[in-house]
Design a protein around this motif. Structure first.
Motif, PDB file in Angstrom:
ATOM      1  N   LEU A   1       0.823  -1.219   0.000  1.00 36.25           N
ATOM      2  CA  LEU A   1       0.000   0.000   0.000  1.00 36.25           C
ATOM      3  C   LEU A   1       0.849   1.257   0.000  1.00 36.25           C
ATOM      4  CD1 LEU A   1      -2.110  -2.049   1.608  1.00 36.25           C
ATOM      5  CD2 LEU A   1      -3.215   0.114   2.046  1.00 36.25           C
ATOM      6  N   GLN A   2       1.985   1.179   0.687  1.00 31.11           N
ATOM      7  CA  GLN A   2       2.848   2.357   0.793  1.00 31.11           C
ATOM      8  C   GLN A   2       4.247   1.866   1.107  1.00 31.11           C
ATOM      9  OE1 GLN A   2       4.426   3.740   3.718  1.00 31.11           O
ATOM     10  NE2 GLN A   2       5.106   5.621   2.726  1.00 31.11           N
ATOM     11  N   ALA A   3       5.232   2.575   0.583  1.00 33.27           N
ATOM     12  CA  ALA A   3       6.628   2.223   0.873  1.00 33.27           C
ATOM     13  C   ALA A   3       7.466   3.489   0.888  1.00 33.27           C
ATOM     14  CB  ALA A   3       7.164   1.248  -0.178  1.00 33.27           C
ATOM     15  N   ASP A   4       8.279   3.646   1.916  1.00 31.13           N
ATOM     16  CA  ASP A   4       9.209   4.778   1.966  1.00 31.13           C
ATOM     17  C   ASP A   4      10.273   4.598   0.881  1.00 31.13           C
ATOM     18  OD1 ASP A   4       7.708   5.447   4.168  1.00 31.13           O
ATOM     19  OD2 ASP A   4       9.269   4.972   5.645  1.00 31.13           O
ATOM     20  N   ASP A   5      10.945   5.678   0.540  1.00 23.96           N
ATOM     21  CA  ASP A   5      12.026   5.596  -0.454  1.00 23.96           C
ATOM     22  C   ASP A   5      13.047   4.543  -0.015  1.00 23.96           C
ATOM     23  OD1 ASP A   5      10.798   7.580  -1.824  1.00 23.96           O
ATOM     24  OD2 ASP A   5      12.107   9.192  -1.114  1.00 23.96           O
ATOM     25  N   ASP A   6      13.472   3.731  -0.968  1.00 22.27           N
ATOM     26  CA  ASP A   6      14.515   2.716  -0.733  1.00 22.27           C
ATOM     27  C   ASP A   6      14.105   1.622   0.253  1.00 22.27           C
ATOM     28  OD1 ASP A   6      16.303   3.902  -2.514  1.00 22.27           O
ATOM     29  OD2 ASP A   6      16.971   5.320  -0.991  1.00 22.27           O
ATOM     30  N   ALA A   7      12.815   1.475   0.523  1.00 22.52           N
ATOM     31  CA  ALA A   7      12.376   0.389   1.415  1.00 22.52           C
ATOM     32  C   ALA A   7      12.482  -0.955   0.696  1.00 22.52           C
ATOM     33  CB  ALA A   7      10.951   0.632   1.873  1.00 22.52           C
ATOM     34  N   ASN A   8      12.739  -1.997   1.484  1.00 21.87           N
ATOM     35  CA  ASN A   8      12.939  -3.353   0.944  1.00 21.87           C
ATOM     36  C   ASN A   8      12.034  -4.369   1.628  1.00 21.87           C
ATOM     37  OD1 ASN A   8      15.415  -3.142  -0.803  1.00 21.87           O
ATOM     38  ND2 ASN A   8      16.232  -2.287   1.094  1.00 21.87           N
TER      39      ASN A   8
ATOM     40  N   VAL B   1       4.603   0.999  -4.255  1.00 22.03           N
ATOM     41  CA  VAL B   1       3.150   0.786  -4.171  1.00 22.03           C
ATOM     42  C   VAL B   1       2.667  -0.109  -5.317  1.00 22.03           C
ATOM     43  CG1 VAL B   1       0.889   1.923  -4.306  1.00 22.03           C
ATOM     44  CG2 VAL B   1       2.739   2.975  -2.999  1.00 22.03           C
ATOM     45  N   GLY B   2       1.838  -1.080  -4.974  1.00 22.47           N
ATOM     46  CA  GLY B   2       1.277  -1.991  -5.977  1.00 22.47           C
ATOM     47  C   GLY B   2       2.074  -3.268  -6.154  1.00 22.47           C
ATOM     48  N   ASP B   3       3.333  -3.280  -5.699  1.00 22.59           N
ATOM     49  CA  ASP B   3       4.128  -4.519  -5.805  1.00 22.59           C
ATOM     50  C   ASP B   3       3.470  -5.606  -4.953  1.00 22.59           C
ATOM     51  OD1 ASP B   3       5.902  -3.267  -7.451  1.00 22.59           O
ATOM     52  OD2 ASP B   3       7.527  -3.117  -5.998  1.00 22.59           O
ATOM     53  N   THR B   4       3.373  -6.795  -5.532  1.00 27.91           N
ATOM     54  CA  THR B   4       2.636  -7.888  -4.902  1.00 27.91           C
ATOM     55  C   THR B   4       3.509  -9.136  -4.864  1.00 27.91           C
ATOM     56  OG1 THR B   4       0.528  -6.963  -5.647  1.00 27.91           O
ATOM     57  CG2 THR B   4       0.542  -9.299  -5.110  1.00 27.91           C
ATOM     58  N   TYR B   5       3.464  -9.832  -3.732  1.00 28.09           N
ATOM     59  CA  TYR B   5       4.317 -11.006  -3.498  1.00 28.09           C
ATOM     60  C   TYR B   5       3.473 -12.165  -2.983  1.00 28.09           C
ATOM     61  CZ  TYR B   5       8.222  -7.766  -3.859  1.00 28.09           C
ATOM     62  OH  TYR B   5       9.125  -6.831  -4.316  1.00 28.09           O
ATOM     63  N   PHE B   6       3.775 -13.343  -3.491  1.00 37.68           N
ATOM     64  CA  PHE B   6       3.121 -14.571  -3.045  1.00 37.68           C
ATOM     65  C   PHE B   6       4.129 -15.337  -2.196  1.00 37.68           C
ATOM     66  CE2 PHE B   6       1.604 -19.041  -4.196  1.00 37.68           C
ATOM     67  CZ  PHE B   6       0.604 -19.024  -3.238  1.00 37.68           C
ATOM     68  N   ILE B   7       3.813 -15.519  -0.922  1.00 40.88           N
ATOM     69  CA  ILE B   7       4.748 -16.138   0.023  1.00 40.88           C
ATOM     70  C   ILE B   7       4.246 -17.540   0.357  1.00 40.88           C
ATOM     71  CG2 ILE B   7       5.995 -15.847   2.193  1.00 40.88           C
ATOM     72  CD1 ILE B   7       6.348 -13.453   0.323  1.00 40.88           C
ATOM     73  N   GLU B   8       4.816 -18.512  -0.323  1.00 41.68           N
ATOM     74  CA  GLU B   8       4.416 -19.894  -0.055  1.00 41.68           C
ATOM     75  C   GLU B   8       5.063 -20.387   1.239  1.00 41.68           C
ATOM     76  OE1 GLU B   8       3.992 -22.498  -3.761  1.00 41.68           O
ATOM     77  OE2 GLU B   8       5.395 -20.956  -4.404  1.00 41.68           O
ATOM     78  N   VAL B   9       4.442 -21.400   1.835  1.00 41.24           N
ATOM     79  CA  VAL B   9       5.036 -21.999   3.037  1.00 41.24           C
ATOM     80  C   VAL B   9       6.431 -22.519   2.682  1.00 41.24           C
ATOM     81  CG1 VAL B   9       2.876 -22.591   4.177  1.00 41.24           C
ATOM     82  CG2 VAL B   9       3.822 -24.164   2.489  1.00 41.24           C
ATOM     83  N   GLY B  10       7.328 -22.382   3.664  1.00 43.87           N
ATOM     84  CA  GLY B  10       8.694 -22.863   3.442  1.00 43.87           C
ATOM     85  C   GLY B  10       9.622 -21.831   2.837  1.00 43.87           C
TER      86      GLY B  10
ATOM     87  N   GLY C   1      10.261  -5.283   5.297  1.00 46.41           N
ATOM     88  CA  GLY C   1      11.307  -4.350   5.707  1.00 46.41           C
ATOM     89  C   GLY C   1      10.755  -3.054   6.272  1.00 46.41           C
ATOM     90  N   ALA C   2      11.620  -2.312   6.955  1.00 46.61           N
ATOM     91  CA  ALA C   2      11.238  -1.038   7.564  1.00 46.61           C
ATOM     92  C   ALA C   2      10.708  -0.078   6.495  1.00 46.61           C
ATOM     93  CB  ALA C   2      12.443  -0.427   8.272  1.00 46.61           C
ATOM     94  N   GLY C   3       9.617   0.626   6.830  1.00 45.82           N
ATOM     95  CA  GLY C   3       9.068   1.635   5.925  1.00 45.82           C
ATOM     96  C   GLY C   3       8.060   1.104   4.927  1.00 45.82           C
ATOM     97  N   VAL C   4       7.558  -0.126   5.142  1.00 49.44           N
ATOM     98  CA  VAL C   4       6.627  -0.735   4.184  1.00 49.44           C
ATOM     99  C   VAL C   4       5.289  -1.014   4.880  1.00 49.44           C
ATOM    100  CG1 VAL C   4       6.212  -2.685   2.627  1.00 49.44           C
ATOM    101  CG2 VAL C   4       8.544  -1.827   2.942  1.00 49.44           C
ATOM    102  N   MET C   5       4.196  -0.674   4.193  1.00 49.21           N
ATOM    103  CA  MET C   5       2.859  -1.020   4.671  1.00 49.21           C
ATOM    104  C   MET C   5       2.196  -1.909   3.629  1.00 49.21           C
ATOM    105  SD  MET C   5      -0.227   1.438   6.054  1.00 49.21           S
ATOM    106  CE  MET C   5      -0.483   2.304   4.516  1.00 49.21           C
ATOM    107  N   VAL C   6       1.651  -3.042   4.080  1.00 44.96           N
ATOM    108  CA  VAL C   6       1.064  -4.002   3.140  1.00 44.96           C
ATOM    109  C   VAL C   6      -0.335  -4.427   3.589  1.00 44.96           C
ATOM    110  CG1 VAL C   6       3.327  -4.955   2.514  1.00 44.96           C
ATOM    111  CG2 VAL C   6       1.947  -6.127   4.244  1.00 44.96           C
TER     112      VAL C   6
END
Length: 323
Positions: free
Chosen positions: A127-134, A168-177, A183-188
């Motif tokens: 939803l939101q990410a500070d500059d250079d957030a990871n 903003v808008g980057d989407t990740y699928f986190i499978e088990v395992g 990272g700091a500065g990220v809202m999801v």
């Protein structure tokens, strides 16, 4: 029963976290006196943290109570056969002012055996990410248990994990395992199986206000890893307006990106409830003569028995979720 059901909202359950911040208050308008809000549990059936309805004639009832009463009318016949009186998803907004621990989640089999729980397959929408957030997702090289354990022992885990710069808008699928950390500065926005089982493997040597480090779970974690996963965690999706653009579809949930700029007439053909998380703008969700407003940071549940409904907005972005 059908005609008494409507778009249901719940009171968010807010969680104070060592790594939490203020964005859930300032950007998503969550009300709380907690100092470091890390998570807003929007819809939860986790033991001890079950959501309470905040609107309409069902106000004050718990999600667990609703499910026991409404059964398939709430979640769909197929889901009720599979899950019974257990709501299958946990829906959250997360604000990381500081880095979360590096962690992973067990699969269904391990989680059932060890914790009497579901596993924890999940996805993140930024939803939101500070500059250079990871974000940390996966390893940056081929990995074996031996190589991983040697880096863990040497406290050089950050040399082998993959840091992904995020916007903003980057989407990740986190499978088990799969190893990961917000990272700091990220809202999801996070969509996951109903599970609160996390194996922490590294917590940045942090201590709490009493000088204690948080518990790590490395003995449990080593069996939960899948060291042979491909780097397929970044989700590519289209953003066609007024259409459900599929982002992630797995056995546990299907999530689509929906940008609304008019009135959409929707028909539920899925034998499932539908959840809408508003991640930008505001919209009206109407069914059975009842209209609910959702604005950025709010979530609404449409019971499975509602087959026809509509969503109206001049401009809103929603995440649409069903099982």
């Amino acid at each position: 029963m059908n005609n008494t059901l409507y778009p249901i909202k719940f009171t968010p359950i807010l969680k104070d976290k060592i790594w939490g911040g203020q964005k859930l208050k300032t950007l998503l308008n969550k009300k709380s006196d907690l100092p470091n809000i890390g998570e807003s549990w929007e819809i939860s059936d986790v033991e001890g943290d079950t959501s309470i309805v905040s609107n309409g004639h069902l106000k004050g009832q718990s999600l667990k109570g609703l499910l026991e009463t409404l059964k398939a009318d709430l979640i769909g016949s197929k889901n009720y056969k599979t899950f019974g009186n257990k709501f299958p998803l946990l829906i959250k907004f997360i604000d990381a002012e500081k880095d979360l621990s590096i962690q992973l989640h067990p699969n269904d089999e391990l989680a059932a055996k060890r914790h009497n729980s579901f596993g924890k397959t999940e996805m993140w929408y930024t939803l939101q990410a500070d500059d250079d957030a990871n974000l940390i997702v996966g390893f940056n090289q081929d990995m074996t248990p031996e190589k991983y354990l040697s880096h863990l022992k040497a406290k050089t885990l950050t040399d082998i994990v993959n840091f992904d710069k995020v916007k903003v808008g980057d989407t990740y699928f986190i499978e088990v395992g799969r190893i990961h950390a917000i990272g700091a500065g990220v809202m999801v926005a996070e969509i996951q199986q109903t599970s609160d089982i996390t194996y922490r493997v590294y917590d940045w040597d942090r201590v709490d206000d009493k000088g204690n480090e948080r518990e790590l779970h490395n003995d449990l974690a080593i069996d939960a890893f899948d060291f042979n996963m491909p780097d397929n965690f970044r989700v590519n999706y289209s953003k066609e307006e007024n259409k459900s653009n599929q982002m992630v579809s797995c056995p546990y949930f299907t999530t689509s990106y929906l940008e609304v700029t008019k009135t959409l007439k929707k028909e539920n053909k899925q034998d499932s409830f539908f959840i809408y998380m508003c991640v930008e703008g505001e919209a009206e969700v109407s069914a059975n003569g009842v209209t609910e407003y959702v604005k950025k940071g709010e979530t609404v549940l449409l019971p499975a028995a509602i087959k026809d409904y509509q969503i109206t907005s001049k401009k809103a972005t929603l995440l649409e979720v069903y099982v």
